[in-house]
Design a protein around this motif. Sequence first.
Motif, PDB file in Angstrom:
ATOM      1  N   SER A  78       0.844  -1.204   0.000  1.00  0.00           N
ATOM      2  CA  SER A  78       0.000   0.000   0.000  1.00  0.00           C
ATOM      3  C   SER A  78       0.872   1.244   0.000  1.00  0.00           C
ATOM      4  CB  SER A  78      -0.899  -0.012   1.236  1.00  0.00           C
ATOM      5  OG  SER A  78      -0.110   0.161   2.398  1.00  0.00           O
ATOM      6  N   PRO A  79       0.328   2.383  -0.440  1.00  0.00           N
ATOM      7  CA  PRO A  79       1.094   3.637  -0.434  1.00  0.00           C
ATOM      8  C   PRO A  79       1.545   4.049   0.967  1.00  0.00           C
ATOM      9  CG  PRO A  79      -0.904   3.862  -1.752  1.00  0.00           C
ATOM     10  CD  PRO A  79      -0.959   2.525  -1.106  1.00  0.00           C
ATOM     11  N   GLU A  80       0.735   3.709   1.997  1.00  0.00           N
ATOM     12  CA  GLU A  80       1.124   4.050   3.381  1.00  0.00           C
ATOM     13  C   GLU A  80       2.371   3.261   3.793  1.00  0.00           C
ATOM     14  OE1 GLU A  80      -2.151   2.838   2.827  1.00  0.00           O
ATOM     15  OE2 GLU A  80      -2.987   4.840   2.598  1.00  0.00           O
ATOM     16  N   ASP A  81       2.377   1.974   3.431  1.00  0.00           N
ATOM     17  CA  ASP A  81       3.548   1.143   3.758  1.00  0.00           C
ATOM     18  C   ASP A  81       4.786   1.616   3.012  1.00  0.00           C
ATOM     19  OD1 ASP A  81       2.133  -0.432   5.519  1.00  0.00           O
ATOM     20  OD2 ASP A  81       1.754  -2.040   4.074  1.00  0.00           O
ATOM     21  N   ALA A  82       4.592   2.024   1.745  1.00  0.00           N
ATOM     22  CA  ALA A  82       5.712   2.518   0.944  1.00  0.00           C
ATOM     23  C   ALA A  82       6.282   3.786   1.552  1.00  0.00           C
ATOM     24  CB  ALA A  82       5.276   2.761  -0.497  1.00  0.00           C
ATOM     25  N   ALA A  83       5.387   4.690   2.055  1.00  0.00           N
ATOM     26  CA  ALA A  83       5.838   5.935   2.677  1.00  0.00           C
ATOM     27  C   ALA A  83       6.605   5.642   3.966  1.00  0.00           C
ATOM     28  CB  ALA A  83       4.641   6.852   2.951  1.00  0.00           C
TER      29      ALA A  83
END
Length: 186
Positions: free
Chosen positions: A15-20
Amino acid sequence: MIRKLGNKGMYKAISPEDAALFDLAMRDVQRRSSGASGSIPEKKKHIPPRIHPVEKTPIKVQKPSKAPALIAGNSVDLDHRTMVRLRRGQIRPESRLDLHGLTQSEAYDELKGFVQNATQAGSRCVLVITGKGRISQGGGVLRNHFPNWLNHPDFRPLILGFSEAQPRDGGSGAFYILLRRKRVRG
């Protein structure tokens, strides 16, 4: 977003949150050059070995006894009939020593003095009470060490044989010891 997992060519969608979060955690990490090996070299500090003082204690080297080892109830120094009489309690003890309540070293010293005195006095058979100890814990400490003590060079030349005592004299918590008679030279 798709990220590569390790060097095995596997990819996983995250997910984008995990990537951030991952980018935030890795912001201070610098890339290694492409020619570097797979492992990261560690800076090794030279740590001098600890040197412990060694106490020099003399090692007591005992000469092997020429006499064969004594085993409770058996003896190569005695004829079969005499050993049977000792096991049956038919050779009555002339004196006795009770080692209850003593430490190993105290008991050993007491036993040594007792056997030497009995030999000097011309005694033929003595009784030593070691105690049974707790059978569930393998028996008493003194009882377990007793046969080894009798095979020690301090005792072995003085003893012909030994056997567990009869119940009237203490049973498995006591031992008869048959002593060598002092030879009179004349």
